[in-house]
Design a protein around this motif. Structure first.
Motif, short mmCIF file in Angstrom:
data_model
loop_
_atom_site.label_atom_id
_atom_site.label_comp_id
_atom_site.label_asym_id
_atom_site.label_seq_id
_atom_site.Cartn_x
_atom_site.Cartn_y
_atom_site.Cartn_z
N TRP A 57 0.77 -1.45 -0.01
CA TRP A 57 0.00 0.01 -0.18
C TRP A 57 0.90 1.30 -0.04
N GLU A 58 2.23 1.28 0.24
CA GLU A 58 2.96 2.18 0.28
C GLU A 58 3.77 2.40 -0.88
N ASP A 59 4.09 1.41 -1.66
CA ASP A 59 4.90 1.71 -2.95
C ASP A 59 4.43 1.28 -4.00
N ALA A 116 -8.82 -6.04 -5.85
CA ALA A 116 -8.98 -4.65 -5.41
C ALA A 116 -10.63 -4.40 -4.85
N ALA A 117 -11.59 -5.23 -5.37
CA ALA A 117 -12.79 -5.42 -5.02
C ALA A 117 -12.92 -5.87 -3.37
N VAL A 118 -11.89 -6.84 -2.98
CA VAL A 118 -12.29 -7.34 -1.66
C VAL A 118 -11.43 -6.86 -0.61
N GLN A 119 -10.71 -5.74 -0.85
CA GLN A 119 -9.87 -5.21 -0.13
C GLN A 119 -10.75 -4.19 0.86
N GLY A 120 -11.65 -4.52 1.76
CA GLY A 120 -12.59 -3.86 2.58
C GLY A 120 -11.87 -2.96 3.26
N LYS A 121 -10.82 -3.10 3.78
CA LYS A 121 -10.25 -2.42 4.88
C LYS A 121 -9.38 -1.12 4.13
N ALA A 122 -9.26 -1.35 2.93
CA ALA A 122 -8.69 -0.20 2.30
C ALA A 122 -9.68 1.04 1.70
N ILE A 155 -8.50 2.01 -5.93
CA ILE A 155 -8.46 2.57 -7.35
C ILE A 155 -6.77 2.80 -7.65
N ARG A 156 -6.21 3.30 -6.78
CA ARG A 156 -4.68 3.35 -6.94
C ARG A 156 -3.99 2.18 -7.28
N ALA A 157 -4.35 1.30 -6.44
CA ALA A 157 -3.90 -0.28 -6.63
C ALA A 157 -4.25 -1.08 -7.77
N LEU A 158 -5.46 -0.86 -8.19
CA LEU A 158 -5.80 -1.21 -9.69
C LEU A 158 -5.00 -0.69 -10.69
#
Length: 267
Positions: free
Chosen positions: A208-210, A238-244, A250-253
């Motif tokens: 999540w940082e890089d 991306a859909a199941v990352q409920g804690k994010a 969106i950035r991760a995807l």
């Protein structure tokens, strides 16, 4: 009796941490320190390492952990090669376990083990029983310090687009290496035994940082499942990352998709 060679791949001042972690010499174990130097001036190796006859130091100018590992593998002379970081701690018992596993499975070109923290906690959720790499539980992955290679095996090179120091893909080189070796018909076996103690967290923990870590995830998935399969897995992830937060997902995807594109269109 096979010889073990521990390949320390270090950058600049990290070489200072090695000597404190080395056990007393034993005749069947040697150490190769592949020492990357980024600075313009020559650096001096620590005297504690220079005094040991079982330690060989090879300095070179390059950037990137995968490049350093390829350099170390190209210069290795041992029969069983351990990929090591500067903070890895080894004891005689670990070497004995490795030798026993290698003797029990002479057909294996790559042996996988476990790593533990100093307090004894396993660093990952490793499988409880022995297995092949192809038959490992879903979601199981291995770090470099878990990996032991037979030098005589037909092994791939580490993809230098991946790993610490790479411009776009900040990790994933071990997963890609193992996947390429497996597809190349190299026999890979896992034994549930600890062979190294380390404090080091993996680069993948910084997802999540890089953005380079996120891009690497997409690129590895692309290699393993193809662009379409990777895209579907990234969407699901991306859909199941409920804690994010929505923004984080969106950035991760975006970054994972960028990694798919990068792997597909670069060599």
């Amino acid at each position: 009796m096979p010889k073990i060679e521990v390949l320390y791949c270090v950058l600049d001042g990290d070489i200072r941490h090695i000597a404190a972690h080395l056990p007393q010499p034993r005749p069947d174990v040697t150490y190769l320190v592949a020492w990357q130097q980024r600075g313009g001036e020559e650096q001096n190796a620590p005297g504690e390492l220079l005094q040991r006859e079982d330690v060989k130091i090879l300095a070179h100018k390059s950037i990137g952990l995968s490049k350093n590992r390829n350099f170390a593998l190209a210069n290795a002379t041992g029969d069983l090669l351990i990929l090591a970081d500067a903070d890895n701690i080894y004891i005689y018992e670990y070497f004995d376990r490795l030798l026993a596993a290698a003797a029990a499975h002479p057909e294996a070109g790559i042996l996988l083990f476990q790593a533990a923290a100093p307090e004894g906690r396993l660093l990952k959720n490793y499988p409880a029983a022995p297995c092949t790499y192809a038959g490992r539980p879903r979601g199981c992955s291995f770090s470099s310090c878990d990996i032991v290679l037979r030098r005589c095996a037909s092994l791939p090179r580490f993809d230098e687009r991946f790993g610490l120091g790479a411009e776009y893909l900040g990790c994933g080189e071990e997963e890609l290496f193992l996947e390429q070796a497996s597809r190349g018909c190299c026999r890979i076996l896992y034994t549930p035994q600890v062979i190294v103690t380390t404090r080091g967290a993996t680069t993948g923990d910084r997802f999540w940082e890089d953005p380079r870590v996120r891009r690497a995830k997409g690129a590895v998935l692309c290699y393993m499942h193809g662009p379409l399969g990777a895209t579907l897995r990234c969407l699901k992830f991306a859909a199941v990352q409920g804690k994010a937060s929505v923004g984080q997902r969106i950035r991760a995807l975006y970054d994972m998709m960028w990694g798919i594109f990068y792997l597909k269109f670069t060599r």
